[in-house]
Motif scaffolding. Structure first.
Motif, PDB file in Angstrom:
ATOM      1  N   HIS A 104      32.021  57.989  11.180  1.00 17.05           N
ATOM      2  CA  HIS A 104      32.701  59.285  11.297  1.00 17.05           C
ATOM      3  C   HIS A 104      32.906  59.648  12.782  1.00 17.05           C
ATOM      4  O   HIS A 104      33.955  60.134  13.172  1.00 17.05           O
ATOM      5  N   ARG A 105      31.878  59.408  13.590  1.00  9.57           N
ATOM      6  CA  ARG A 105      31.972  59.734  15.027  1.00  9.57           C
ATOM      7  C   ARG A 105      33.041  58.887  15.708  1.00  9.57           C
ATOM      8  O   ARG A 105      33.790  59.373  16.536  1.00  9.57           O
ATOM      9  N   ALA A 123      27.271  55.609   8.225  1.00  6.85           N
ATOM     10  CA  ALA A 123      28.379  56.515   7.911  1.00  6.85           C
ATOM     11  C   ALA A 123      28.597  57.497   9.065  1.00  6.85           C
ATOM     12  O   ALA A 123      29.737  57.758   9.462  1.00  6.85           O
ATOM     13  N   ASN A 124      27.500  58.029   9.613  1.00  4.85           N
ATOM     14  CA  ASN A 124      27.611  58.955  10.750  1.00  4.85           C
ATOM     15  C   ASN A 124      28.313  58.293  11.934  1.00  4.85           C
ATOM     16  O   ASN A 124      29.175  58.893  12.574  1.00  4.85           O
ATOM     17  N   MET A 125      27.928  57.063  12.204  1.00  7.83           N
ATOM     18  CA  MET A 125      28.525  56.335  13.319  1.00  7.83           C
ATOM     19  C   MET A 125      30.020  56.157  13.106  1.00  7.83           C
ATOM     20  O   MET A 125      30.828  56.351  14.014  1.00  7.83           O
ATOM     21  N   GLY A 130      22.319  53.849   5.353  1.00  7.09           N
ATOM     22  CA  GLY A 130      23.630  54.290   4.865  1.00  7.09           C
ATOM     23  C   GLY A 130      24.129  55.504   5.629  1.00  7.09           C
ATOM     24  O   GLY A 130      25.283  55.550   6.061  1.00  7.09           O
ATOM     25  N   ILE A 131      23.254  56.484   5.813  1.00  8.39           N
ATOM     26  CA  ILE A 131      23.652  57.705   6.521  1.00  8.39           C
ATOM     27  C   ILE A 131      23.921  57.415   7.997  1.00  8.39           C
ATOM     28  O   ILE A 131      24.898  57.896   8.571  1.00  8.39           O
ATOM     29  N   MET A 132      23.079  56.579   8.596  1.00 10.58           N
ATOM     30  CA  MET A 132      23.263  56.270  10.012  1.00 10.58           C
ATOM     31  C   MET A 132      24.609  55.576  10.236  1.00 10.58           C
ATOM     32  O   MET A 132      25.353  55.912  11.151  1.00 10.58           O
ATOM     33  N   SER A 147      18.630  55.764   4.555  1.00 10.03           N
ATOM     34  CA  SER A 147      18.605  56.014   6.003  1.00 10.03           C
ATOM     35  C   SER A 147      19.690  55.203   6.714  1.00 10.03           C
ATOM     36  O   SER A 147      20.452  55.731   7.523  1.00 10.03           O
TER      37      SER A 147
END
Lengths: 139, 139
Positions: free
Chosen positions: A101-102, A97-99, A93-95, A91
């Motif tokens: 990328h944004r 990584a998403n941040m 890790g994805i959060m 969870s």
């Protein structure tokens, strides 16, 4: 979106992946005590075979049951150890990584806007207009 | 056995797998609203590209940022939904599979013993003699 089916598929995949990690662990262990068997296990553990953990164990049982039993013990141990912190790790890790990328995207479009504002416009026209909807609306 | 490293690798793999499942979900959704974009996404999402979820998202951002954003939202949602019951599912799955493999093995060796007891003996001689040790002793 069929969460239940995805959860099932994910669990199956994870089961196979932990079997693969157990094979690697056992392989490294017996490499020290019995390199001959380790080499045999390496040859036996082809990518195709190890794709499905259960088929792999089944086939290994027919060849060297003591290795199959050992790998089964290790993968169960791994599963017990992982469960505690794996969900949190994924969870987070994805959060993160998403941040990231944004942030990179924002940086990019800010630079684009300065140099050539028309690119942004034509880009959004060519794409699916409903793509900003939240996924739950369509499922 | 390096539990910490295995946990890290497993989390990374799971992150990529959930990205792949998010791509499948979004693809199915836009297939209804915009088949043209869905076909484009299908062509873009090659096996090599999707192997690493972060590289995939990064490349998709350069082509169709709104799709990248949507996939990111879905994978985060999936991660949140999964975490609750995934660990239990994997642990139970492995335990049950192990039991079933052991049962089949027991059945097999009982039959073997009846028909040809010498097979068992020669089999165990050719294998690593220390393989019945628990894995924690070597790590």
């Amino acid at each position: 979106m069929d969460i239940k089916q995805i959860a099932k598929d994910t669990a199956k995949m994870l089961q196979s992946y932990l079997t693969y990690q157990a094979v690697r662990t056992v392989s490294a262990q017996i490499n020290e005590t019995n390199p001959y068997v380790a080499a045999w296990l390496h040859r036996f553990s082809t990518k195709e075979r190890i794709q499905d953990g259960e088929v792999y164990i089944e086939q290994l049982f027919l060849e060297k049951p003591e290795l199959a039993l050992r790998i089964m013990t290790v993968r169960q141990h791994l599963a017990e150890e992982m469960t505690e912190f794996l969900p949190e790790m994924v969870s987070t890790g994805i959060m993160q990584a998403n941040m990231e990328h944004r942030r990179q995207h924002l940086e990019r479009i800010t630079q684009l806007d300065l140099s050539n504002p028309s690119i942004q416009e034509s880009e959004s026209n060519s794409a699916d207009s409903s793509s900003y909807e939240t996924p739950s609306e369509n499922s």
